[in-house]
Design a protein around this motif. Structure first.
Motif, PDB file in Angstrom:
ATOM      1  N   THR A 186       0.924   6.376  -7.258  1.00  0.00           N
ATOM      2  CA  THR A 186      -0.569   7.284  -7.240  1.00  0.00           C
ATOM      3  C   THR A 186      -0.259   9.196  -7.023  1.00  0.00           C
ATOM      4  OG1 THR A 186      -1.724   5.938  -5.807  1.00  0.00           O
ATOM      5  CG2 THR A 186      -3.089   8.368  -5.737  1.00  0.00           C
ATOM      6  N   ARG A 187       0.710   9.625  -6.304  1.00  0.00           N
ATOM      7  CA  ARG A 187       1.483  10.335  -5.155  1.00  0.00           C
ATOM      8  C   ARG A 187       2.060  11.685  -6.944  1.00  0.00           C
ATOM      9  NH1 ARG A 187       4.308  12.119  -1.439  1.00  0.00           N
ATOM     10  NH2 ARG A 187       4.952   9.571  -1.219  1.00  0.00           N
ATOM     11  N   ALA A 191       0.894  -0.988  -0.020  1.00  0.00           N
ATOM     12  CA  ALA A 191      -0.086   0.250  -0.007  1.00  0.00           C
ATOM     13  C   ALA A 191       0.575   1.551  -0.081  1.00  0.00           C
ATOM     14  CB  ALA A 191      -0.625  -0.004   1.171  1.00  0.00           C
ATOM     15  N   ALA A 192       2.198   1.289   0.838  1.00  0.00           N
ATOM     16  CA  ALA A 192       2.980   2.102   0.807  1.00  0.00           C
ATOM     17  C   ALA A 192       3.365   2.715  -0.534  1.00  0.00           C
ATOM     18  CB  ALA A 192       3.923   1.718   1.431  1.00  0.00           C
ATOM     19  N   ASP A 212       0.733   4.658  -2.832  1.00  0.00           N
ATOM     20  CA  ASP A 212       0.873   5.147  -2.754  1.00  0.00           C
ATOM     21  C   ASP A 212       1.552   6.336  -3.261  1.00  0.00           C
ATOM     22  OD1 ASP A 212      -0.910   7.501  -1.019  1.00  0.00           O
ATOM     23  OD2 ASP A 212       1.156   7.670  -0.213  1.00  0.00           O
ATOM     24  N   ARG A 213       3.087   5.547  -3.763  1.00  0.00           N
ATOM     25  CA  ARG A 213       4.144   6.597  -3.874  1.00  0.00           C
ATOM     26  C   ARG A 213       3.688   6.989  -5.232  1.00  0.00           C
ATOM     27  NH1 ARG A 213       6.937  10.985  -4.276  1.00  0.00           N
ATOM     28  NH2 ARG A 213       9.239  10.810  -5.327  1.00  0.00           N
TER      29      ARG A 213
END
Length: 481
Positions: free
Chosen positions: A162-163, A155-156, A159-160
């Motif tokens: 996605t950002r 997930a981390a 998220d990277r």
């Protein structure tokens, strides 16, 4: 059963590729052989392509058939061509040097090791592991295997992405034991024996070895840091000529050239390869190492379907090579396929390493900012030292990444220079190691990942060697009567 059609380069097409007639000072057949070899090595002619018949090429070049026959024979003897009885002469590639991994040795006190472009550990690494140890007890009653990776880490990483502008969910991430492990898994899944794989040239040696280990045949395409987007047209031509199934690219600070594709260039390249039905493996290990210019370029592959790209990354450059955490980002169905291959290789990456990585991703922006500051200082110090102590060396100052790719003065051999430097306590990788054949002996990769004091000392060693070589060449023998 129908076999794959053989691709032939015509005598007229080859004459255009060869360009001007070979320079004088050597036999015609050898000049022709050298010109042919260069066209293979720089990717203009793909491995497996059939060369024109000797008589046809002789007529096109206005040479004797004996000259062409001798040139073909020299190519065959050196491994640049192969003959098939009744079928003709085909482009080949000589066997490569020893495996890249054999060049990687344990650190030795007093030795400056610039074989690897690998920085020292980030100071936060210790704290991340201490936190991981505190969290480990809740996992200890379990069996300890987490195929695909811990959900929190996946997930981390998602998220990277996605950002950065590439929406991603945890199911699209596979955690691996470093980027090298990710590359091996991906090529095992995507490449079958005999498949052609388009690669940048020069490129990272480990990727070439992974292609070959999977049974693939590299198709080199030249990459130039002064005009990185020219790669698009060359890749298009190579795809039409060689029909690769997979491509391996580093759009952000390619290793070793430092080339970075522009926003338009990366979009055009992604679309071009997707149009040819090529799955692009995108190595993003250095994507965060931005030293100059914009740090928010769109990730490669945004304008094409998810199935057209597979991205690879790791913490080796931003944090440390000793934490073996890498990953693959792909469409969820492909990630599930890759996870099965990964599970066959190893059931799970270390839980402790993954827990530490979760914490490191929480500090990601701070870690990257400090790494950039350190590398910027080291890059500028190395460039200044090369300019001052090594006249005749030239390079394109990279806007990011981890090394300078230096062109050497005429008649200077990287292979010889590296061998001499080793005896002086300086370890480097020879230029040809970054090619598929025997090109780039006129280049030297100089990583700027070590402290400034070591980089300065390394340049001083090289300067001493260059001066010694020049002195030995300028000595005039004394005639004794």
């Amino acid at each position: 059963m129908s076999s794959e059609p053989v691709r032939t380069v015509s005598a007229a097409e080859l004459a255009v590729l060869l360009g001007a007639a070979p320079a004088g000072g050597q036999p015609l057949y050898r000049g022709l052989a050298d010109a042919l070899r260069e066209r293979v090595a720089d990717g203009s002619m793909a491995v497996g392509v059939r060369l024109p018949a000797e008589r046809a090429l002789a007529e096109e070049l206005r040479l004797s058939r004996v000259t062409v026959s001798a040139a073909y024979r020299e190519l065959r003897e050196a491994g640049w061509a192969s003959a098939r009885h009744g079928s003709g002469t085909f482009v080949a590639m000589p066997s490569g040097p020893p495996a890249w991994g054999t060049m990687v040795g344990a650190p030795v006190d007093g030795v400056i090791d610039l074989v690897n472009a690998a920085p020292a550990a980030a100071p936060e690494l210790k704290e991340a592991y201490l936190d991981a140890v505190d969290e480990l007890p809740r996992f200890m009653p379990q069996h300890g295997y987490h195929p695909g990776g811990l959900t929190t880490l996946r997930a981390a990483i998602a998220d990277r992405y996605t950002r950065r502008g590439r929406p991603t969910i945890a199911d699209q991430i596979l955690v691996t034991g470093g980027a090298g492990d990710a590359t091996e898994v991906v090529f095992e899944a995507l490449v079958e024996a005999g498949d052609r794989v388009l690669i940048e040239h020069p490129t990272y040696p480990g990727a070439v070895e992974s292609v070959q280990a999977a049974g693939g045949r590299p198709v080199p395409v030249p990459i130039d840091a002064t005009d990185p987007d020219a790669f698009v047209a060359d890749a298009d031509r190579a795809a039409r000529q060689s029909a690769p199934t997979v491509a391996y690219v580093m759009p952000d600070f390619s290793n070793p050239s430092g080339a970075r594709a522009t926003p338009e260039g990366r979009r055009r390249l992604a679309a071009t390869l997707a149009r040819h039905g090529v799955v692009t493996v995108v190595d993003e290990v250095a994507a965060d190492i931005v030293l100059d210019g914009p740090d928010d370029l769109e990730p490669f592959g945004v304008p094409v379907p998810e199935s057209a790209t597979v991205a690879i990354g790791s913490l080796s450059k931003t944090v440390w090579g000793g934490i073996r955490i890498g990953w693959v980002r792909a469409e969820a169905a492909r990630t599930a396929q890759l996870a099965k291959i990964m599970a066959r290789r190893q059931l799970s990456v270390s839980v402790l390493d993954q827990l530490a990585a979760v914490r490191l991703f929480a500090w990601h922006d701070r870690l990257v900012a400090q790494r950039r500051r350190d590398l910027r200082v080291q890059r500028d110090a190395l460039a200044a030292a090369v300019d001052e102590r090594l006249p005749g060396w030239s390079y394109v100052l990279p806007a990011g990444g981890l090394s300078l790719w230096c062109r050497l003065p005429a008649d200077t051999s990287s292979t010889d220079l590296v061998a001499a430097a080793r005896s002086r306590g300086l370890l480097l990788a020879p230029g040809p190691r970054f090619g598929t054949g025997h090109l780039f002996d006129d280049h030297q990769r100089m990583p700027f990942t070590r402290p400034v004091s070591e980089l300065t000392a390394a340049v001083n060693v090289l300067a001493t060697l260059v001066v010694s070589a020049d002195a030995s060449m300028s000595v005039t023998p004394t005639l004794v009567v």
